[in-house]
Each structure stands twice: as C-alpha cells, then as structure tokens.
Design a protein around this motif. Sequence first.
Motif, PDB file in Angstrom:
ATOM      1  N   GLU A  98       0.819  -1.221   0.000  1.00  0.00           N
ATOM      2  CA  GLU A  98       0.000   0.000   0.000  1.00  0.00           C
ATOM      3  C   GLU A  98       0.848   1.264   0.000  1.00  0.00           C
ATOM      4  O   GLU A  98       0.413   2.311  -0.446  1.00  0.00           O
ATOM      5  N   ILE A  99       2.042   1.196   0.580  1.00  0.00           N
ATOM      6  CA  ILE A  99       2.866   2.401   0.680  1.00  0.00           C
ATOM      7  C   ILE A  99       4.062   2.352  -0.271  1.00  0.00           C
ATOM      8  O   ILE A  99       5.023   3.101  -0.137  1.00  0.00           O
ATOM      9  N   GLY A 100       3.984   1.431  -1.233  1.00  0.00           N
ATOM     10  CA  GLY A 100       4.991   1.400  -2.295  1.00  0.00           C
ATOM     11  C   GLY A 100       6.302   0.735  -1.914  1.00  0.00           C
ATOM     12  O   GLY A 100       7.321   0.942  -2.569  1.00  0.00           O
ATOM     13  N   LEU A 101       6.304  -0.080  -0.838  1.00  0.00           N
ATOM     14  CA  LEU A 101       7.526  -0.810  -0.480  1.00  0.00           C
ATOM     15  C   LEU A 101       7.438  -2.223  -1.050  1.00  0.00           C
ATOM     16  O   LEU A 101       6.344  -2.747  -1.255  1.00  0.00           O
ATOM     17  N   SER A 102       8.594  -2.826  -1.285  1.00  0.00           N
ATOM     18  CA  SER A 102       8.563  -4.184  -1.826  1.00  0.00           C
ATOM     19  C   SER A 102       8.017  -5.134  -0.758  1.00  0.00           C
ATOM     20  O   SER A 102       8.226  -4.917   0.435  1.00  0.00           O
ATOM     21  N   PRO A 103       7.347  -6.187  -1.166  1.00  0.00           N
ATOM     22  CA  PRO A 103       6.728  -7.085  -0.186  1.00  0.00           C
ATOM     23  C   PRO A 103       7.769  -7.781   0.685  1.00  0.00           C
ATOM     24  O   PRO A 103       8.886  -8.050   0.235  1.00  0.00           O
ATOM     25  N   ALA A 104       7.395  -8.040   1.931  1.00  0.00           N
ATOM     26  CA  ALA A 104       8.300  -8.719   2.853  1.00  0.00           C
ATOM     27  C   ALA A 104       7.963 -10.204   2.854  1.00  0.00           C
ATOM     28  O   ALA A 104       6.956 -10.619   2.280  1.00  0.00           O
ATOM     29  N   ASP A 105       8.840 -11.019   3.506  1.00  0.00           N
ATOM     30  CA  ASP A 105       8.554 -12.456   3.597  1.00  0.00           C
ATOM     31  C   ASP A 105       7.228 -12.678   4.315  1.00  0.00           C
ATOM     32  O   ASP A 105       6.461 -13.567   3.966  1.00  0.00           O
ATOM     33  N   TYR A 106       6.986 -11.856   5.347  1.00  0.00           N
ATOM     34  CA  TYR A 106       5.694 -11.877   6.024  1.00  0.00           C
ATOM     35  C   TYR A 106       4.788 -10.901   5.284  1.00  0.00           C
ATOM     36  O   TYR A 106       5.186  -9.756   5.058  1.00  0.00           O
ATOM     37  N   PRO A 107       3.586 -11.311   4.871  1.00  0.00           N
ATOM     38  CA  PRO A 107       2.779 -10.441   4.008  1.00  0.00           C
ATOM     39  C   PRO A 107       2.228  -9.182   4.696  1.00  0.00           C
ATOM     40  O   PRO A 107       1.928  -8.211   4.034  1.00  0.00           O
TER      41      PRO A 107
END
Length: 352
Positions: free
Chosen positions: A234-243
């Motif tokens: 939502e804030i334009g950061l790449s997804p983390a291993d934890y969603p």
Amino acid sequence: MRGLCALLLVLGFAQAGASQDRVVRIGVLGIFHPRHLTLASYEDGDLVLSADGRQVFVRPRSSCNTADLRASGDRLVIRCGEYEIRTAELRANGRNQQATELVLGIPGKIKRRYDGILDVKAKNGEVIPVVEMDLETAVASIVEAEAGLEAPLEALKAQAVVSRSYLVAGRSRHAEFDFCDLTHCQFLREPPEMGSPAAQAAAATRGLVVTYNHKPVAAMFTRSCGGDTRTPAEIGLSPADYPYYSVRCEICYKDPVRWTRTLSREDAALLVSHGEKGRLTIDRKLGWDAVPSNNFTAQEQGSEVILQGSGQGHGVGLCQRGARSMGRLGSDFRTILGHYFPNTTLESLTAK
Ligand SMILES: [Zn+2]
Ligand SMILES: [Zn+2]
C-alpha cells in the motif's frame, strides 16, 4: 579419534553459529559524522584497547584515563597518556576479550554509555564506531529509547519482542554494521537501569520472536497508524517475507493523531510519485517529521501544497500507540502481537 575430532569441530561450529545470532553490531553516533571521539571506561571497569598489535589499558586514575580517537583520512590516530598509535582499526573490550561498559563521547556534543565490545575504523575523515552487543542488551536499549515513558509493561513487552525479531531477521541495511542507532533501523541510546520497565520487558520476553512459517519476521512498528495499519504494498515498499495485513486499530480509528503540513509543489511532487520512499526523501531534505506519515490528502494552494494527514510513521506492523492503549485496557503482549501481526506465532530462539 578422528571421528571425535570431526564431531567436536561440528559442535564448535554449531555453537559459534548460535552465539553469532545473539550478537548484533550497531553503528552508533553516525548522525554526528564525528571526526573526533573520546573513549573511557564506565566507572572503574576494565577497558583494553587493541590496535596495531599493541594493547593499551585505559584506567580512571592513570595518565591514560580517556583515549582520544581522531580520523585522518582512512587512518585512525589514537592518543592516550603517553601512547600514540596510528592504525586502520581499533578494538576495545573488557577483561578476557569480554564485553564491558564504556563511555563514548563527541567533545562538546554528547556522551553515551554502551555495554559491549567496541570496534572503531576511520573512513574519509570520519570516525565510525560500532558496538558489538548482546542481542538482549540491544533489545532492552531499544525498548528504553523507543517506547513512551508511561507505556504499560505489556506494551513494552510487545515492543521488546518486535525489536528482537527485527534484530534477528532484518540485518541488511548497512555495509559496515548490522544496524544504525536511528529510526532508519531502530532508535537506540543507552542500556536501561536494571529493574527499569524497559529492562523488565526485555527480560520477561527473553529470546521470544515473532515468526511466520517458523522463520523470524523482521517485524516493523510505527508510532501511530491513523486508524488502520498498512501493508508494504500500500505504501509502495517491496513485499516482505511476512505479508502483513491491514488491521483496525481501535484508538487510532476513534481518535487518530492528526497533522497539517505545508510543502512547496516541488517537494510535494516527490510524495505523489514515490509513496513512503518519497516521504523519507522529504524527511531527509527538510528534517525529521516534515511529513509525519504517508496517510494524507493534498490540496494545492498557490505555489504550495497543504497536506492534511493522520498517523505517525510508515503505518506498518505494530502501532505503538495502539499497543499502549490495548495494554491499558488489559491485553497482554501476546494478544497485542497477535492483533498487529495476524497469522504469526511467537517462538523462542533458545528452543531452536
Ligand atoms: Zn539504519
Ligand atoms: Zn494505531
């Protein structure tokens, strides 16, 4: 015999690997870009400097009671009493190469106490101090610096677990060390006094981390979320291993922290095009808190843009304000963490 040696070797490696995880290297005081530092032992503790194959003892009532560290290009110049050493790097520890309490100072600016082993290098005329500290010391120090003074103990415990999880799983943001001491990573100053709420929160949750699929999560937190927490996408950061998930935060939903800011059109354009990254760019340019969160509406007014927003920080993960509120209403730290990190579990590092 050979089999036994091999076994011992394997055990040795296994142990080293485990203890490695319990130590974090924190770059400190970098915000000051120091060219000159002072280093002394805390009270009467032992402090041994090793540099260039030599050892120097820093002792309170001796001629070498405070070492003076200056950068000269990529070299470090150490002066203490009659000693002068020019070297590439310095290591400072207590007796038997153990961690010790030491005091680092920037003359005329600041003095801070740390508990750990200090490594110092020089780079481009700047002194770069890195404190290698026990994971639990780092957790307690971060809880002390990050959490509000009036936070209930259960909220501090939730913060301790989140901070520990981040320290265990989030080491990739710096080249010279694992983490800095700023909000870029996690805010860290001095270790708390024994028995203080921050020390209690760290001790009561010792070794506990947030896990997803049995892997520690580099758990994020925010000062206040504005009503619903955000996902990195939502804030334009790449997804983390934890969603991550967007979860409703009762206190911020009913009564969000609101703010108004005025920006030039040029600065505001950065926000529109780059999301959270744009916000951080503006904060770097105009100062911390120039745009408190990424949750706002923008209105053009002449050559300026008026932002009206709510929340403080990126809005992802644990809401510190929400955690305090839940703690006051009787939730324990497990419930708080379960709320802000759905589908995760708490696991102990020591059990692994
Ligand atoms: Zn950092
Ligand atoms: Zn909140």
